[in-house]
Motif scaffolding. Sequence first.
Motif, PDB file in Angstrom:
ATOM      1  N   ALA A  54       0.429   3.825  12.121  1.00 38.58           N
ATOM      2  CA  ALA A  54      -1.049   3.608  11.981  1.00 38.58           C
ATOM      3  C   ALA A  54      -1.406   2.208  12.384  1.00 38.58           C
ATOM      4  N   ARG A  55      -0.844   1.379  11.538  1.00 37.01           N
ATOM      5  CA  ARG A  55      -1.370  -0.027  11.693  1.00 37.01           C
ATOM      6  C   ARG A  55      -1.126  -0.549  13.146  1.00 37.01           C
ATOM      7  N   LEU A  56       0.092  -0.121  13.932  1.00 40.35           N
ATOM      8  CA  LEU A  56       0.458  -0.544  14.979  1.00 40.35           C
ATOM      9  C   LEU A  56      -0.616   0.055  16.373  1.00 40.35           C
ATOM     10  N   SER A  57      -0.868   1.248  15.812  1.00 36.25           N
ATOM     11  CA  SER A  57      -1.839   2.078  16.748  1.00 36.25           C
ATOM     12  C   SER A  57      -3.022   1.508  16.809  1.00 36.25           C
ATOM     13  N   LEU A  58      -3.663   0.940  15.711  1.00 35.92           N
ATOM     14  CA  LEU A  58      -4.964   0.200  15.427  1.00 35.92           C
ATOM     15  C   LEU A  58      -4.825  -1.085  16.110  1.00 35.92           C
ATOM     16  N   ILE A  59      -3.929  -1.905  16.117  1.00 35.34           N
ATOM     17  CA  ILE A  59      -3.769  -2.869  16.727  1.00 35.34           C
ATOM     18  C   ILE A  59      -3.960  -2.857  18.257  1.00 35.34           C
ATOM     19  N   ILE A  64       9.039   6.955   3.947  1.00 38.42           N
ATOM     20  CA  ILE A  64       8.069   7.692   4.820  1.00 38.42           C
ATOM     21  C   ILE A  64       6.790   7.459   4.979  1.00 38.42           C
ATOM     22  N   ILE A  65       6.327   7.106   3.784  1.00 42.38           N
ATOM     23  CA  ILE A  65       4.943   6.770   3.883  1.00 42.38           C
ATOM     24  C   ILE A  65       4.734   5.386   4.564  1.00 42.38           C
ATOM     25  N   ILE A  66       5.486   4.389   4.283  1.00 44.22           N
ATOM     26  CA  ILE A  66       5.241   3.158   4.648  1.00 44.22           C
ATOM     27  C   ILE A  66       5.597   3.240   6.315  1.00 44.22           C
ATOM     28  N   PHE A  67       6.609   3.936   6.687  1.00 47.96           N
ATOM     29  CA  PHE A  67       6.797   4.261   8.289  1.00 47.96           C
ATOM     30  C   PHE A  67       5.320   4.848   8.696  1.00 47.96           C
ATOM     31  N   ALA A  68       4.795   5.863   8.028  1.00 50.42           N
ATOM     32  CA  ALA A  68       3.447   6.353   8.685  1.00 50.42           C
ATOM     33  C   ALA A  68       2.488   5.290   8.574  1.00 50.42           C
ATOM     34  N   LEU A  70      17.299   8.782  12.974  1.00 53.48           N
ATOM     35  CA  LEU A  70      16.913   9.212  11.446  1.00 53.48           C
ATOM     36  C   LEU A  70      17.628   8.435  10.438  1.00 53.48           C
ATOM     37  N   PHE A  71      18.585   7.894  10.735  1.00 59.19           N
ATOM     38  CA  PHE A  71      19.438   7.105   9.863  1.00 59.19           C
ATOM     39  C   PHE A  71      18.725   5.680   9.336  1.00 59.19           C
ATOM     40  N   THR A  72      17.917   5.455  10.371  1.00 57.61           N
ATOM     41  CA  THR A  72      17.026   4.266   9.958  1.00 57.61           C
ATOM     42  C   THR A  72      16.135   4.579   8.622  1.00 57.61           C
ATOM     43  N   LEU A  73      15.631   5.746   8.459  1.00 62.17           N
ATOM     44  CA  LEU A  73      14.883   6.229   7.444  1.00 62.17           C
ATOM     45  C   LEU A  73      15.684   5.854   6.205  1.00 62.17           C
ATOM     46  N   LEU A  74      16.990   6.193   6.237  1.00 61.00           N
ATOM     47  CA  LEU A  74      18.015   5.975   5.137  1.00 61.00           C
ATOM     48  C   LEU A  74      18.157   4.174   4.843  1.00 61.00           C
ATOM     49  N   ILE A  75      18.274   3.518   5.858  1.00 56.52           N
ATOM     50  CA  ILE A  75      18.296   2.159   5.737  1.00 56.52           C
ATOM     51  C   ILE A  75      16.781   1.606   4.917  1.00 56.52           C
ATOM     52  N   ASN A  76      15.715   2.182   5.385  1.00 52.86           N
ATOM     53  CA  ASN A  76      14.525   1.654   5.003  1.00 52.86           C
ATOM     54  C   ASN A  76      14.587   2.178   3.563  1.00 52.86           C
ATOM     55  N   LEU A 134       0.710  -1.291   0.017  1.00 56.56           N
ATOM     56  CA  LEU A 134      -0.090   0.022   0.051  1.00 56.56           C
ATOM     57  C   LEU A 134       0.774   1.227  -0.041  1.00 56.56           C
ATOM     58  N   GLY A 135       1.971   1.260   0.847  1.00 57.99           N
ATOM     59  CA  GLY A 135       2.848   2.397   0.794  1.00 57.99           C
ATOM     60  C   GLY A 135       3.392   2.646  -0.719  1.00 57.99           C
ATOM     61  N   LEU A 136       3.957   1.647  -1.244  1.00 59.62           N
ATOM     62  CA  LEU A 136       4.428   1.587  -2.523  1.00 59.62           C
ATOM     63  C   LEU A 136       3.589   2.167  -3.543  1.00 59.62           C
ATOM     64  N   TYR A 137       2.234   1.818  -3.119  1.00 65.98           N
ATOM     65  CA  TYR A 137       1.014   2.452  -4.369  1.00 65.98           C
ATOM     66  C   TYR A 137       0.835   3.491  -4.016  1.00 65.98           C
ATOM     67  N   ILE A 138       0.460   4.143  -3.001  1.00 72.75           N
ATOM     68  CA  ILE A 138       0.326   5.791  -2.619  1.00 72.75           C
ATOM     69  C   ILE A 138       1.534   6.492  -3.155  1.00 72.75           C
ATOM     70  N   ALA A 139       2.686   5.924  -2.964  1.00 75.95           N
ATOM     71  CA  ALA A 139       3.938   6.943  -3.621  1.00 75.95           C
ATOM     72  C   ALA A 139       3.825   6.785  -4.931  1.00 75.95           C
ATOM     73  N   SER A 140       3.380   5.660  -5.672  1.00 73.03           N
ATOM     74  CA  SER A 140       3.247   5.900  -7.098  1.00 73.03           C
ATOM     75  C   SER A 140       2.299   6.746  -7.352  1.00 73.03           C
ATOM     76  N   LEU A 141       1.143   6.823  -6.847  1.00 71.84           N
ATOM     77  CA  LEU A 141       0.238   7.692  -7.015  1.00 71.84           C
ATOM     78  C   LEU A 141       0.637   9.264  -6.860  1.00 71.84           C
ATOM     79  N   LEU A 142       1.336   9.598  -5.828  1.00 70.41           N
ATOM     80  CA  LEU A 142       1.653  10.848  -5.635  1.00 70.41           C
ATOM     81  C   LEU A 142       3.046  11.250  -6.434  1.00 70.41           C
ATOM     82  N   PHE A 143       3.608  10.387  -7.151  1.00 67.04           N
ATOM     83  CA  PHE A 143       4.903  10.647  -7.605  1.00 67.04           C
ATOM     84  C   PHE A 143       4.889   9.905  -8.944  1.00 67.04           C
ATOM     85  N   PRO A 144       4.893  10.609 -10.057  1.00 67.51           N
ATOM     86  CA  PRO A 144       4.645   9.812 -11.405  1.00 67.51           C
ATOM     87  C   PRO A 144       6.163   8.989 -11.653  1.00 67.51           C
ATOM     88  N   ALA A 145       7.222   9.459 -11.049  1.00 72.83           N
ATOM     89  CA  ALA A 145       8.546   8.922 -11.342  1.00 72.83           C
ATOM     90  C   ALA A 145       8.499   7.512 -10.799  1.00 72.83           C
TER      91      ALA A 145
END
Length: 115
Positions: A106-111, A98-102, A65-71, A13-24
Amino acid sequence: MKNYILITLTNALGLYIASLLFPAITLSSIAAVLWAGLLLATISLFLKPLLLLISLPINFITFGLFTLLINAWLIQLSAYLAKGVSIPNFKYALIPAIIIFALNRARLSLIHDKS
């Protein structure tokens, strides 16, 4: 197993949302998105703990914040391995990270709210 499937779907879902937001960021099909999500979940399961351990001093200095670069690097690696998913460079790999992190937060807070 249920958690692994949820992580895979969240990654896709995160990859799909990113592809919708950024055509590249291009995705050829839903199967390619699901395959990339599965690859990302598997790569993150095995490779991410090792990378976090190696980068612990840098991660400590940058307050995590380096974890974001690893992701982002893991997303770029899974996009390279998945047919039909194209992320042109590292800058565009940061966006799904960033999108997958968010989405994961959200998934963890719902669980945790349900229990």
